[in-house]
Enzyme design. Sequence first.
Site, PDB file in Angstrom:
ATOM      1  CG  ASN A 232      -0.237   0.032   2.912  1.00 26.09           C
ATOM      2  OD1 ASN A 232       0.737   0.943   2.722  1.00 26.09           O
ATOM      3  ND2 ASN A 232      -0.663  -1.806   3.092  1.00 26.09           N
TER       4      ASN A 232
ATOM      5  CG  PHE B 178      -3.104   5.454  13.150  1.00 34.33           C
ATOM      6  CD1 PHE B 178      -3.282   7.020  12.481  1.00 34.33           C
ATOM      7  CD2 PHE B 178      -3.034   4.882  14.106  1.00 34.33           C
ATOM      8  CE1 PHE B 178      -1.747   7.788  13.296  1.00 34.33           C
ATOM      9  CE2 PHE B 178      -1.699   6.132  15.534  1.00 34.33           C
ATOM     10  CZ  PHE B 178      -2.111   7.689  14.767  1.00 34.33           C
TER      11      PHE B 178
ATOM     12  CG  ASP C  20      -6.989  -5.063   5.477  1.00 33.81           C
ATOM     13  OD1 ASP C  20      -7.001  -5.170   6.799  1.00 33.81           O
ATOM     14  OD2 ASP C  20      -7.901  -4.079   5.095  1.00 33.81           O
TER      15      ASP C  20
END
Length: 403
Positions: free
Chosen positions: A210, A323, A279
């Site tokens: 990411n 977060f 994830d």
Amino acid sequence: MLKGKNVVLAVCGGIAAFKAASLVSKLIQAEVNVKVMMTKSAKEFVTPLTFQALSRQPVYDNTFVEPDPTKIAHIDLADWADVILVAPATANVIAKLASGIADDMITTTLLATKAPIYLAPAMNVNMYNHPAVLRNVETLKQDGFIVVDGSEGFLACGWTGKGRMAEPEDLLQVLVNHFSVRTGVFTGKKILITAGPTQEKIDPVRYFTNHSSGKMGYAIAQAAKNQGAEVILVTGPTSLQVPQGIHVEHIVSAQEMYEKAMKHYAEADIVIKAAAVADYRPSETFSQKKKKQDGDWFVGMERTIDILKTMGEHKTSQILVGFAAESEDVEEYAAKKLQTKNLDLIVANNILMEGAGFKGDTNVITTMTKDGKKKDYPLLSKTEAAKWILNDIASYIERQVNQ
């Protein structure tokens, strides 16, 4: 919060010097004691008389002018300051400070002071992005200077982009935040922080990842260290330099981050999970490079372990902070995550908001706590945002103790 504080404002030679005059006015209205220093170039844009009239103090613009024979002016000024703000900070002065050059009133004072120093850069976007300037700014950050970036926008030179000085209202808020931060709460505490991205391998040359740079987590680690904490940083792959005095664990995958973070979890007083952990990971990996072939290639994905949820399930006395980087319904998702993952505090931000996404040096955050407190913050540097996050954690801890 600012009343009676001693603030030295160092004004350098750029068109944004006119904003510095507005800032002095706002500081005086907040009952701050303000003394102004100016470079020779700054006086080409705004006269010393302007700042003298606004601050009701003499303006310091010459190292060799010593009006009081019992004092050395730049040393006296350096000792007097509770905080020093350089606004605008030009490429020239940034370069001098990064190199340790002291050849005028501002640079000699900044080398002599022990007060915190904030820099508000202002210059053409191409100057700001020049490798030499970026290198100098990074050097100053490592030396402990706090950089307050402004927003992107139309510049006086006609270009549009990064380089605008932060607005006087934002700089005033930065100083409010500076003097609001609690000290001593984290002294001797063990704080576990996760930062950066993870990389999920497909084959020897490919992986899923990411856009996380790790800057927010590293800023929190540095701020916690500065406040006396024992910091353990579990970090994914980044190009950032680990702050001195911090124990670091380097990882690559989500599974590795889980294992390293859980290894230190039981002994931590506070856990701040700022990492952007994948994830999902490929359900099938290859030991050799997957060759190009006709047709499409579908990669099956499987869930990784939810580290934050696992920590919440095994929480004993730890303060657990998460977060929520979202692109829609930010506060709704953050509030749900706060509850379902058994968190004490969550930091939410909209990754699509200007200045708040991955990789940048700024952030726009909202903090929400388990006991129902919520705070929204304007655009801040990640260094400033980190201090404010720690401040809200400290406030939460104090409220729990006083219940």
